[in-house]
Design a protein around this motif. Structure first.
Motif, mmCIF file in Angstrom:
data_model
loop_
_atom_site.group_PDB
_atom_site.id
_atom_site.type_symbol
_atom_site.label_atom_id
_atom_site.label_comp_id
_atom_site.label_asym_id
_atom_site.label_seq_id
_atom_site.Cartn_x
_atom_site.Cartn_y
_atom_site.Cartn_z
ATOM 1 N N PRO A 58 0.656 -1.062 0.278
ATOM 2 C CA PRO A 58 -0.356 -0.530 0.206
ATOM 3 C C PRO A 58 0.894 1.279 -0.096
ATOM 4 C CG PRO A 58 -0.311 -1.008 1.905
ATOM 5 C CD PRO A 58 0.445 -2.396 1.074
ATOM 6 N N TRP A 59 2.182 1.075 0.792
ATOM 7 C CA TRP A 59 3.031 2.331 0.151
ATOM 8 C C TRP A 59 3.623 2.803 -0.601
ATOM 9 C CZ3 TRP A 59 3.637 -1.836 3.379
ATOM 10 C CH2 TRP A 59 4.430 -2.597 3.524
ATOM 11 N N ARG A 60 3.741 1.633 -2.228
ATOM 12 C CA ARG A 60 4.209 1.887 -3.295
ATOM 13 C C ARG A 60 3.645 2.591 -3.917
ATOM 14 N NH1 ARG A 60 9.435 -1.155 -4.925
ATOM 15 N NH2 ARG A 60 10.457 -0.937 -2.849
ATOM 16 N N TYR A 112 -1.973 4.973 -6.259
ATOM 17 C CA TYR A 112 -1.821 3.578 -5.234
ATOM 18 C C TYR A 112 -2.946 2.976 -4.992
ATOM 19 C CZ TYR A 112 2.405 7.112 -2.828
ATOM 20 O OH TYR A 112 2.788 7.570 -2.185
ATOM 21 N N PRO A 113 -2.291 1.455 -4.414
ATOM 22 C CA PRO A 113 -3.006 0.384 -4.434
ATOM 23 C C PRO A 113 -4.412 0.721 -4.730
ATOM 24 C CG PRO A 113 -0.957 0.049 -4.217
ATOM 25 C CD PRO A 113 -0.590 1.686 -4.293
ATOM 26 N N ARG A 114 -4.875 1.289 -2.992
ATOM 27 C CA ARG A 114 -5.867 1.584 -3.284
ATOM 28 C C ARG A 114 -6.906 2.324 -4.094
ATOM 29 N NH1 ARG A 114 -5.538 5.392 2.223
ATOM 30 N NH2 ARG A 114 -5.236 7.341 1.209
ATOM 31 N N GLN A 115 -6.303 3.114 -4.777
ATOM 32 C CA GLN A 115 -6.835 3.694 -5.454
ATOM 33 C C GLN A 115 -7.530 3.310 -7.390
ATOM 34 O OE1 GLN A 115 -3.989 7.158 -5.294
ATOM 35 N NE2 GLN A 115 -5.653 8.160 -4.761
#
Ligand SMILES: Nc1ncnc2c1ncn2[C@@H]1O[C@H](COP(=O)(O)OP(=O)(O)OP(=O)(O)O)[C@@H](O)[C@H]1O
Ligand SMILES: [Mg+2]
Lengths: 249, 266
Positions: free
Chosen positions: B95-97, B137-140
């Motif tokens: 998630p931080w990448r 970011y992945p969550r987007q």
């Protein structure tokens, strides 16, 4: 990344509290022994401003040094415990027990060891701040996802790469929580350390004000301590917003 | 290429021991994968497919009775780490990448400087339909996009053998069939050997040169069917008698095995 929470609400609240304290308290005729009006408190603060500034700075230095050393050692100990469970099982209970010693009793011993020096205060601040960081680091590293670790290993990652690219970022949000607790404890430690006697420091002024029952002075020091505690905390929150914004999924 | 193909499993067993009970996850798994083949693996839930992948990826050690040969060489525990590109069942993005840095993860681990790794990953973005999302970011991302990022990360770890564990399992039917066609295109262009786990018979036949059906747990190879449908394949192929013929045969076996799983757990 995170949506920036607006500063309007907290600032408005602060203004209301300040105004009420300044105007409402004398208007309602509250006994100044319980709560002097803010104007009295400010006047008293200004009358000792050089002592206040010196004390603020001194206590800040003690808090900051204690916290820096405490968080570095706390982090290192946490990492060691997380990777060598036998050490955690052997030593963590001792640390927990040690943390239950009242800081007054512990402080007395430290002052006997180190005398009434700045070092004694730093040691007490250190002692209170490292433990929350240690625990947060251990818990944070425990939450590392096994599947992600396996993925990295399947790419041939070394232990060091897994630590730097996966374990540390996973643990950081929890470590930040530990740091925020640690910095508050560090301030408490520094002030208690000063109670044992010294010539400069907010804790010194506080003890004197208590002794002479200078109520406005006590309030001056309460506000000064609140400001001193808020500054490093706010800095940590800024760091968190900027660099440690993610949460475990 | 040695007689053993690219990958050979010989009498592979895996038993798990926990709390005094033994779970046999795999028993006597035996097959050979030829280089360049697209092999799909299908079987009831819990039959040991992911366990098999963990073994082939070098993450899990098979029990002593069998052996795994890669390019003709017997592999011991951990030998295979870093030798096959493995895409686990979950996307496991960090998630931080950013999307770009997630895709470049394996390259970074291989020691490529970050800038070069990013450049190399960025070049694949159009092909994976992710252009313009490099800095997200992945969550987007939607589920399908996340899956493509995970797939790109696996692709960028350039190894002869690709292990894909239900890459499209969580996608809706429409996205899934788009992704299947797209995967075949990518595969046709890059020609790597693929071992692909799925729960979906249509998907297994549509993608594979070969479908391996696994039995209910303890998992073993129940049947190994060649699929000689011409390539390139389009969605139409699913309506041909040849396809339906294979499907009918596999369906009977898969259903039988799934029933065993259910009655065993009931
Ligand atoms: N580490 C483990 N310890 C104990 N049992 C395990 C372990 N890993 C897997 N198992 C067991 O082995 C069996 C096979 O699991 P596996 O995940 O390989 O199944 P699967 O075929 O991938 O299932 P699905 O299709 O649902 O993903 C299951 O019964 C599971 O409970
Ligand atoms: Mg699985």
């Amino acid at each position: 990344m995170e949506e920036r929470p607006s500063l309007i609400a907290p600032v408005a609240t602060a203004i209301v509290v300040v105004a009420a304290w300044w105007f409402l308290v004398p208007l309602l005729g509250i006994n100044p022994r319980y709560l002097p009006s803010l104007s009295t408190v400010v006047a008293d603060g200004l009358s000792i401003r050089s002592d206040l500034v010196a004390g603020f700075w001194r206590t800040f230095v003690e808090t900051a040094l204690g916290f820096l050393v405490g968080s570095l050692i706390g982090f290192a100990v946490g990492v060691v415990f997380a990777y060598i469970p036998i050490l955690e099982r052997a030593f963590l209970p001792i640390l927990v027990a040690a943390q239950t010693i009242p800081v007054i009793a512990f402080g007395a011993i430290v002052v006997i060891w180190f005398g009434n020096t700045i070092l004694a205060k730093v040691v007490i601040a250190f002692y209170l701040s490292f433990f929350p960081v240690t625990v947060a680091t251990i818990r944070g590293l425990e939450t590392v996802d096994r599947d992600r670790e396996n993925l990295m290993r399947s790419f041939g990652a070394s232990g060091r790469q897994i630590f730097l690219k996966l374990a540390l970022p996973t643990a950081l949000p929890l470590i930040m929580v530990g740091l925020k607790i640690g910095v508050s404890f560090s301030l408490a430690g520094a002030i208690v350390g000063e109670f044992f006697g010294d010539t400069v420091g907010l804790g010194v002024l506080l003890i004197q004000a208590l002794y002479f029952e200078q109520v406005p002075r006590i309030w001056v020091l309460i506000v000064a301590c609140a400001i001193l505690g808020t500054i490093p905390y706010a800095l940590l929150v800024l760091v968190e917003r900027r660099w440690v914004w993610w949460r475990a999924e | 290429m040695p007689a053993e193909g690219l990958l050979a499993l010989r009498n592979v067993w895996k038993r798990f021991h926990s709390g005094g009970t033994e779970t046999v996850a795999l028993h006597d798994v035996d097959f050979v994968i030829e280089p360049g083949q697209f092999v799909t693996l299908i079987g009831p839930s819990g039959c040991g497919k992911s366990t098999l992948f963990n073994i082939i990826a070098g993450l899990e050690e098979p029990d002593g009775d069998g052996s795994v040969l890669f390019q003709g060489q017997p592999q011991r525990h951990r030998d295979l780490l870093g030798k096959v590109s493995f895409m686990p069942q979950k996307d496991l993005l960090f998630p931080w990448r950013t999307v770009l840095d997630n895709a470049a993860l394996a390259l970074e681990i291989e020691g490529m400087p970050r800038k070069a790794a990013r450049q190399k990953a960025a070049a694949l973005f159009p092909e994976f339909g992710l252009q313009g999302f490099e800095k997200h970011y992945p969550r987007q991302l939607s589920g399908g996009m996340r899956q493509r990022v995970a797939l790109m990360r696996t692709f960028l770890f350039e190894r002869e053998l690709l292990l894909l564990d239900e890459p499209f399992g969580a996608l809706d039917a429409l996205t899934r069939s788009m992704m299947q066609r797209w995967l075949l295109e990518i595969w046709a262009r890059h020609r790597r050997t693929v071992l692909f786990i799925t729960h979906d018979i249509d998907e297994a036949i549509f993608l594979g040169d070969r479908v391996i059906v696994m039995s209910a747990r303890p998992g073993t190879v129940r049947c190994d069917e060649r699929v000689d449908l011409p390539r390139p394949r389009s969605g139409e192929v699913m309506l041909t008698p040849q396809f339906l013929d294979v499907k009918r045969r596999l369906l009977a076996i898969v259903e039988e095995e799934s029933r065993k799983t259910f009655s065993a757990s009931a």
